[in-house]
Design a protein around this motif. Structure first.
Motif, PDB file in Angstrom:
ATOM      1  N   GLN A  55     -88.956  32.413  18.453  1.00 31.55           N
ATOM      2  CA  GLN A  55     -89.088  31.036  17.990  1.00 31.55           C
ATOM      3  C   GLN A  55     -90.448  30.434  18.331  1.00 31.55           C
ATOM      4  O   GLN A  55     -91.317  31.106  18.915  1.00 31.55           O
ATOM      5  CB  GLN A  55     -87.957  30.188  18.566  1.00 31.55           C
ATOM      6  CG  GLN A  55     -86.569  30.637  18.087  1.00 31.55           C
ATOM      7  CD  GLN A  55     -85.468  29.691  18.507  1.00 31.55           C
ATOM      8  OE1 GLN A  55     -85.175  29.527  19.691  1.00 31.55           O
ATOM      9  NE2 GLN A  55     -84.831  29.058  17.534  1.00 31.55           N
ATOM     10  N   HIS A  56     -90.619  29.178  17.951  1.00 28.62           N
ATOM     11  CA  HIS A  56     -91.780  28.374  18.352  1.00 28.62           C
ATOM     12  C   HIS A  56     -91.262  26.951  18.553  1.00 28.62           C
ATOM     13  O   HIS A  56     -90.056  26.760  18.758  1.00 28.62           O
ATOM     14  CB  HIS A  56     -92.916  28.465  17.323  1.00 28.62           C
ATOM     15  CG  HIS A  56     -92.484  28.287  15.891  1.00 28.62           C
ATOM     16  ND1 HIS A  56     -91.941  27.109  15.420  1.00 28.62           N
ATOM     17  CD2 HIS A  56     -92.509  29.137  14.825  1.00 28.62           C
ATOM     18  CE1 HIS A  56     -91.664  27.222  14.139  1.00 28.62           C
ATOM     19  NE2 HIS A  56     -91.986  28.454  13.734  1.00 28.62           N
ATOM     20  N   LEU A 186     -81.570  40.002  15.063  1.00 30.38           N
ATOM     21  CA  LEU A 186     -81.619  39.481  16.427  1.00 30.38           C
ATOM     22  C   LEU A 186     -81.168  38.026  16.480  1.00 30.38           C
ATOM     23  O   LEU A 186     -80.452  37.616  17.408  1.00 30.38           O
ATOM     24  CB  LEU A 186     -83.032  39.610  16.985  1.00 30.38           C
ATOM     25  CG  LEU A 186     -83.554  41.031  17.216  1.00 30.38           C
ATOM     26  CD1 LEU A 186     -84.973  40.980  17.758  1.00 30.38           C
ATOM     27  CD2 LEU A 186     -82.642  41.804  18.159  1.00 30.38           C
ATOM     28  N   LEU A 187     -81.591  37.239  15.500  1.00 34.72           N
ATOM     29  CA  LEU A 187     -81.196  35.834  15.472  1.00 34.72           C
ATOM     30  C   LEU A 187     -79.699  35.692  15.232  1.00 34.72           C
ATOM     31  O   LEU A 187     -79.015  34.888  15.893  1.00 34.72           O
ATOM     32  CB  LEU A 187     -81.993  35.094  14.400  1.00 34.72           C
ATOM     33  CG  LEU A 187     -83.490  34.935  14.696  1.00 34.72           C
ATOM     34  CD1 LEU A 187     -84.229  34.458  13.451  1.00 34.72           C
ATOM     35  CD2 LEU A 187     -83.709  33.956  15.848  1.00 34.72           C
ATOM     36  N   ARG A 194     -72.069  31.897  13.664  1.00 28.91           N
ATOM     37  CA  ARG A 194     -73.138  32.196  12.704  1.00 28.91           C
ATOM     38  C   ARG A 194     -73.568  30.966  11.911  1.00 28.91           C
ATOM     39  O   ARG A 194     -74.683  30.903  11.409  1.00 28.91           O
ATOM     40  CB  ARG A 194     -72.685  33.299  11.726  1.00 28.91           C
ATOM     41  CG  ARG A 194     -72.358  34.629  12.420  1.00 28.91           C
ATOM     42  CD  ARG A 194     -73.566  35.238  13.078  1.00 28.91           C
ATOM     43  NE  ARG A 194     -73.259  36.445  13.827  1.00 28.91           N
ATOM     44  CZ  ARG A 194     -73.217  37.672  13.305  1.00 28.91           C
ATOM     45  NH1 ARG A 194     -73.442  37.842  12.021  1.00 28.91           N
ATOM     46  NH2 ARG A 194     -72.931  38.708  14.058  1.00 28.91           N
ATOM     47  N   ASP A 195     -72.682  29.969  11.819  1.00 31.82           N
ATOM     48  CA  ASP A 195     -73.037  28.743  11.106  1.00 31.82           C
ATOM     49  C   ASP A 195     -74.019  27.885  11.888  1.00 31.82           C
ATOM     50  O   ASP A 195     -74.504  26.867  11.383  1.00 31.82           O
ATOM     51  CB  ASP A 195     -71.772  27.926  10.802  1.00 31.82           C
ATOM     52  CG  ASP A 195     -70.873  28.606   9.778  1.00 31.82           C
ATOM     53  OD1 ASP A 195     -71.398  29.398   8.974  1.00 31.82           O
ATOM     54  OD2 ASP A 195     -69.649  28.359   9.802  1.00 31.82           O
ATOM     55  N   ALA A 196     -74.310  28.285  13.124  1.00 31.33           N
ATOM     56  CA  ALA A 196     -75.270  27.524  13.928  1.00 31.33           C
ATOM     57  C   ALA A 196     -76.666  27.585  13.325  1.00 31.33           C
ATOM     58  O   ALA A 196     -77.481  26.670  13.535  1.00 31.33           O
ATOM     59  CB  ALA A 196     -75.303  28.059  15.358  1.00 31.33           C
ATOM     60  N   GLU A 204     -87.745  30.387   8.749  1.00 33.74           N
ATOM     61  CA  GLU A 204     -89.001  29.943   9.347  1.00 33.74           C
ATOM     62  C   GLU A 204     -89.396  30.839  10.511  1.00 33.74           C
ATOM     63  O   GLU A 204     -90.554  31.244  10.633  1.00 33.74           O
ATOM     64  CB  GLU A 204     -88.874  28.494   9.808  1.00 33.74           C
ATOM     65  CG  GLU A 204     -89.986  28.016  10.723  1.00 33.74           C
ATOM     66  CD  GLU A 204     -91.378  28.168  10.140  1.00 33.74           C
ATOM     67  OE1 GLU A 204     -92.327  28.390  10.927  1.00 33.74           O
ATOM     68  OE2 GLU A 204     -91.536  28.080   8.910  1.00 33.74           O
ATOM     69  N   PHE A 205     -88.442  31.184  11.368  1.00 32.11           N
ATOM     70  CA  PHE A 205     -88.753  32.039  12.505  1.00 32.11           C
ATOM     71  C   PHE A 205     -89.041  33.474  12.057  1.00 32.11           C
ATOM     72  O   PHE A 205     -89.898  34.152  12.639  1.00 32.11           O
ATOM     73  CB  PHE A 205     -87.609  32.000  13.520  1.00 32.11           C
ATOM     74  CG  PHE A 205     -87.349  30.623  14.056  1.00 32.11           C
ATOM     75  CD1 PHE A 205     -88.380  29.838  14.537  1.00 32.11           C
ATOM     76  CD2 PHE A 205     -86.064  30.091  14.061  1.00 32.11           C
ATOM     77  CE1 PHE A 205     -88.154  28.558  15.031  1.00 32.11           C
ATOM     78  CE2 PHE A 205     -85.816  28.814  14.548  1.00 32.11           C
ATOM     79  CZ  PHE A 205     -86.867  28.048  15.030  1.00 32.11           C
TER      80      PHE A 205
END
Length: 304
Positions: A55-56, A186-187, A194-196, A204-205
């Protein structure tokens, strides 16, 4: 384009491509010869936020609206990530710590509260150990403290299988650039619900991690951590260090990288460290339980 200290040319991402979060202000600061991107929001006592991989600053998008009501938030893109410079060198933990302190200096922040996730949280531990006068409180997400019991950690070593292709020279950058499905895996694997993930945020990541300089930086960071930090844990390098900053670790009950069994009591090596396990949560507590992260942070920050 810009040049790092070794003369390597690195491409800067276009700031106009940044995702939007209401109330966020963007700026760049010079820290240790590297230009670092900072996303700021809110006002009041400062809180520094450090992201993890892959992430960022945008990883804090769910935290920012709630916490900015109480504090000035300083969401730093670590060297090589997001919109910060990606020089050829400097991806060891000690340099990241120096970057964070230099960025605080550039922003005129002598002391701050700290919230950090994963790689950012490991950096946070080392920053609090190296410069405890700079941090009043530390909320660490999905990371083990520097004094784990080897008998608890070693049986879980297999969980780090995914880091092997990321650590190897030229392999890590190739995987991240050419196989975006690996980052998506990985995400997705990192959350229970999974809906998170909003699809746009996940992409984007994935997109950012696939940029050539960002992929090279991620490879270097993983390799440096494997060689230096894990080696330090095995050798007991951190045993003589003492944590004086009041700290809370939020650990996901179903974290596929760090299960609760590795979150042991640090004993006398920390003055005030509390470990809280979040039921039904994975490796991205701030994505699945943002309200809990904010509530825990405010409760911690209120402690004298």
């Amino acid at each position: 384009m810009t040049s790092d200290v070794s003369g390597t040319r690195t491409a800067r991402p276009d700031p106009s491509d940044m995702p939007e979060v209401p109330g966020v202000r963007h700026r760049f600061v010079e820290a240790g010869g590297v230009r670092l991107h900072v996303a700021e929001a809110g006002a009041g006592e400062p809180v520094v936020l450090l992201h993890g991989f892959p992430q960022h600053w945008y990883g804090w998008r769910r935290i920012i609206p709630q916490l900015a009501e109480h504090h000035r938030l300083i969401c730093l893109d670590l060297r090589g990530f997001g919109w910060s410079d990606a020089p050829a060198r400097g991806y060891d933990t000690a340099t990241r710590v120096a970057d964070v302190l230099a960025a605080m200096d550039a922003l005129g922040v002598p002391r701050a509260r700290l919230i950090a996730h994963e790689f950012g949280a490991w950096t946070g531990f080392m920053a609090c150990l190296a410069a405890p006068e700079r941090f009043s409180h530390f909320l660490a997400l999905n990371i083990v403290h520097p004094w784990p019991l080897h008998r608890r950690m070693l049986p879980q070593a297999w969980r780090y299988w995914y880091t092997t292709p990321l650590e190897l020279p030229f392999s890590g950058r190739t995987v991240l650039r050419r196989f975006p499905g690996f980052t998506r895996f990985l995400l997705r694997r990192g959350v229970v619900d999974r809906d998170a993930w909003e699809p746009a945020a996940m992409e984007e990541f994935v997109r950012s991690s696939a940029e050539p300089d960002r992929a090279r930086a991620a490879e270097a960071m993983h390799r440096q951590y494997a060689v230096r930090d894990i080696g330090g844990l095995v050798r007991g390098t951190y045993r003589r260090l003492h944590l004086a900053v009041p700290t809370v670790i939020l650990a996901g009950e179903k974290d596929f990288v760090l299960p609760p069994s590795v979150m042991t009591d640090p004993g006398a090596r920390a003055d005030d460290l509390r470990i809280e396990v979040v039921p039904g949560c994975g490796h991205f507590v701030h994505e699945e339980r943002p309200e809990l992260v904010v509530r825990t942070a405010l409760e911690l920050f209120a402690r004298v």
